[in-house]
Design a protein around this motif. Structure first.
Motif, PDB file in Angstrom:
ATOM      1  N   VAL A   1       4.597  -0.606   3.140  1.00  0.00           N
ATOM      2  CA  VAL A   1       4.237   0.685   2.872  1.00  0.00           C
ATOM      3  C   VAL A   1       5.003   1.162   1.917  1.00  0.00           C
ATOM      4  O   VAL A   1       6.352   1.571   2.666  1.00  0.00           O
ATOM      5  CB  VAL A   1       3.938   1.359   4.165  1.00  0.00           C
TER       6      VAL A   1
ATOM      7  N   GLY B   1       0.076   6.651   3.599  1.00  0.00           N
ATOM      8  CA  GLY B   1      -1.212   7.365   3.682  1.00  0.00           C
ATOM      9  C   GLY B   1      -2.397   6.494   3.555  1.00  0.00           C
ATOM     10  O   GLY B   1      -3.540   6.733   3.823  1.00  0.00           O
ATOM     11  N   GLY B   2      -2.157   5.361   3.040  1.00  0.00           N
ATOM     12  CA  GLY B   2      -3.381   4.384   2.832  1.00  0.00           C
ATOM     13  C   GLY B   2      -3.614   3.611   4.067  1.00  0.00           C
ATOM     14  O   GLY B   2      -3.227   3.712   5.002  1.00  0.00           O
ATOM     15  N   SER B   3      -4.700   2.564   3.695  1.00  0.00           N
ATOM     16  CA  SER B   3      -5.068   1.707   4.813  1.00  0.00           C
ATOM     17  C   SER B   3      -4.959   0.479   4.470  1.00  0.00           C
ATOM     18  O   SER B   3      -5.244  -0.044   3.293  1.00  0.00           O
ATOM     19  CB  SER B   3      -6.606   2.160   5.080  1.00  0.00           C
TER      20      SER B   3
ATOM     21  N   ASN C   1      -4.755   2.859   9.375  1.00  0.00           N
ATOM     22  CA  ASN C   1      -5.029   3.956   8.565  1.00  0.00           C
ATOM     23  C   ASN C   1      -3.772   4.649   8.627  1.00  0.00           C
ATOM     24  O   ASN C   1      -3.079   4.585   9.574  1.00  0.00           O
ATOM     25  CB  ASN C   1      -6.319   4.740   8.970  1.00  0.00           C
ATOM     26  N   SER C   2      -3.566   5.616   7.712  1.00  0.00           N
ATOM     27  CA  SER C   2      -2.649   6.856   7.734  1.00  0.00           C
ATOM     28  C   SER C   2      -1.400   5.775   7.729  1.00  0.00           C
ATOM     29  O   SER C   2      -0.570   6.194   8.303  1.00  0.00           O
ATOM     30  CB  SER C   2      -2.741   7.626   8.626  1.00  0.00           C
TER      31      SER C   2
ATOM     32  N   VAL D   1       0.876  -1.203   0.089  1.00  0.00           N
ATOM     33  CA  VAL D   1       0.071   0.121   0.181  1.00  0.00           C
ATOM     34  C   VAL D   1       0.983   1.229  -0.008  1.00  0.00           C
ATOM     35  O   VAL D   1       2.027   1.286   0.353  1.00  0.00           O
ATOM     36  CB  VAL D   1      -1.073  -0.057   1.074  1.00  0.00           C
ATOM     37  N   GLN D   2       0.486   2.309  -0.533  1.00  0.00           N
ATOM     38  CA  GLN D   2       1.149   3.495  -0.575  1.00  0.00           C
ATOM     39  C   GLN D   2       1.083   4.178   0.752  1.00  0.00           C
ATOM     40  O   GLN D   2       0.061   3.767   1.518  1.00  0.00           O
ATOM     41  CB  GLN D   2       0.701   4.382  -1.493  1.00  0.00           C
TER      42      GLN D   2
END
Length: 124
Positions: A122, A15-17, A84-85, A12-13
């Motif tokens: 991430v 800031g993603g969840s 999150n985040s 995931v990038q």
């Protein structure tokens, strides 16, 4: 014998969840406090979050507080970690584990059954 099986990891990038799940076998899931730990390459396993039998009490590592949420569904014998985040420093293999204590513990030696882990990566 208790079996714990994690799922939901991935790439995931920042800031993603992601939402991790941990499916537990056996009929006594609701009798135990449960926790999430993580281990990054070259680092020791570290505590992430812990939850009481009913789910009414939770505890978090400072590094994830306000971003991660631990929960459980005793009817489904399943533990969750909503993340999150996400940050690059959250990259690690995430493990769920069953606590042997009747109180909050961050000590991985006080958890007796562990899942196989699920990779969370991430990217920045």
């Amino acid at each position: 014998q208790v079996q714990l099986v994690e799922s939901g990891g991935g790439l995931v990038q920042a800031g993603g969840s992601l939402r991790l799940s941990c499916a537990a076998s056996g009929r006594t899931f609701s009798d135990y406090r449960m926790g999430w730990f993580r281990q990054a390459p070259g680092k020791e396993r570290e505590f992430v979050a812990e939850i009481s039998w009913s789910g009414g009490s939770t505890y978090y590592a400072d590094s994830v507080k306000g971003r991660f949420t631990i929960s459980r569904d005793n009817a489904k014998n399943t533990l969750y970690l909503q993340m999150n985040s996400l940050k690059p420093e959250d990259t690690a293999v995430y493990y769920c584990a069953r606590s042997t204590r009747r109180y909050v513990t961050l000590n991985s030696n006080e958890y007796d059954f562990w899942g196989q882990g699920t990779q969370v990566t991430v990217s920045s």
